[in-house]
Design an enzyme around this catalytic site. Structure first.
Site, mmCIF file in Angstrom:
data_model
loop_
_atom_site.group_PDB
_atom_site.id
_atom_site.type_symbol
_atom_site.label_atom_id
_atom_site.label_comp_id
_atom_site.label_asym_id
_atom_site.label_seq_id
_atom_site.Cartn_x
_atom_site.Cartn_y
_atom_site.Cartn_z
ATOM 1 N N LYS A 147 -24.205 -35.791 51.098
ATOM 2 C CA LYS A 147 -23.367 -37.001 51.085
ATOM 3 C C LYS A 147 -22.078 -36.771 50.311
ATOM 4 C CE LYS A 147 -24.144 -38.135 46.679
ATOM 5 N NZ LYS A 147 -23.188 -38.567 45.636
ATOM 6 N N THR A 200 -21.007 -43.493 48.006
ATOM 7 C CA THR A 200 -19.998 -42.528 47.571
ATOM 8 C C THR A 200 -18.825 -42.411 48.536
ATOM 9 O OG1 THR A 200 -21.361 -40.770 48.517
ATOM 10 C CG2 THR A 200 -21.546 -41.136 46.175
#
Length: 320
Positions: A185, A242
């Protein structure tokens, strides 16, 4: 029960704070003597302004108090994890080591839990990961994380010990999926930052997140992850967080790349090293990882933003 935490950065300190407020005794280790003295004197960490360190946190540069703990949370950068483990493998025998870092080691091509398994074979590896910012945890804001441990009985114990009123822990036995979700990620966060930094708009970012998720799944499955793991907190949850917040160091790094502005090179950006590791793994396994490959090339100045975007946009049209 005393819990050890290796690494007194923002995240390690935040975990120490929330666990200490829950009544746990915390042994916090840092390699920096000046930081240890200042944190002990002021009962604060400059990386977490406005948050006081509870008295149940003891800060030290000595490793002996840390190694006296049966459970140690390791909150140091993924690329420095091997250097921490190798010299002390014997001292870590029988310990439960919970990796709280995210990334893929460039030398070994392994995630944190796998690195612990390989370099400290006498210890029991686990992984704590998911959508979280240190500031939120330290301030007691509600946060949910995944605890991955192949030994489910131990996982239940860790889940109980590490859960607090504000920190909710879910568990899985899939350490591979959890460590890869947390690592991959970060690469997508860089890509999302590039899109916004280059003023491509929110729609472009949404497209990158959506197309980036299958990339994450393809590599994780090829490396042995369970199919559903990346759809949970350690994958999709962390991806959304994020890629959409400037609290993310990886996202801010992408913003700087996309806008052509300077970025503080002293800031740890795990996604940059992870992108390069993923590019190599994708080549070896013959897996299509276009976003990760472009991010890796950008971090090494092998391409520029305009060329990178054109590479992605000129890919063959296909069914979703």
């Amino acid at each position: 029960m005393k819990i050890g935490i290796a690494g007194a950065g923002a995240f390690g300190t935040a975990l120490g704070i929330v666990l200490a407020l829950d009544g746990k005794e915390i042994q916090l280790w840092t390699r920096n003597p000046d930081a240890a003295r200042e944190m002990s004197r002021t009962r604060s960490n400059p990386k977490l302004p406005g948050v006081a360190l509870p008295e149940k946190i003891t800060i030290s540069v000595e490793l002996e108090p840390l190694f006296a703990c049966d459970t140690i949370l390791i909150a140091i950068p993924a690329q420095t994890l091997p250097a921490f483990l190798k010299p002390y493998a014997d001292r870590l025998e029988g310990k439960t080591l919970v990796a709280c870092c995210k990334g893929i080691d460039l030398e070994r091509m392994t995630g944190p839990a796998s690195t612990i398994r390989d370099l400290a074979p006498g210890a029991v590896p686990a992984m704590l990961t998911g959508p979280s910012f240190a500031g939120d945890i330290a301030r007691g804001l509600p946060t949910a994380l995944t605890l991955a441990c192949a030994d489910d009985e131990l996982g239940v114990m860790l889940q109980t010990v590490l859960s607090t009123t504000s920190l909710r822990i879910y568990r899985t036995t899939d350490t591979i999926g959890a460590e890869l979700g947390g690592a991959l990620k970060n690469v997508m966060a860089i890509a999302s930052g590039v899109a916004i930094g280059a003023k491509l708009g929110e729609s472009a970012r949404a497209a990158l997140i959506t197309r980036g998720f299958p990339e994450m799944q393809r590599l994780a499955l090829a490396l042995g992850a369970q199919p559903d793991t990346l759809s949970g907190l350690s994958g999709l949850g962390d991806l959304v967080l994020t890629c959409t917040s400037d609290q993310s160091r990886n996202y801010r790094y992408g913003l700087a790349l996309g806008s052509g502005t300077d970025f503080d090179r002293n800031t740890t950006v795990e996604g940059a090293a992870t992108a390069r590791a993923v590019r190599q793994l994708a080549e070896e396994l013959d897996i299509d990882m276009p976003i990760c490959t472009v991010v890796a090339d950008l971090t090494e100045n092998k391409t520029d933003v305009a060329t990178a975007l054109n590479t992605l946009l000129s890919r063959p049209l296909k069914e979703e």
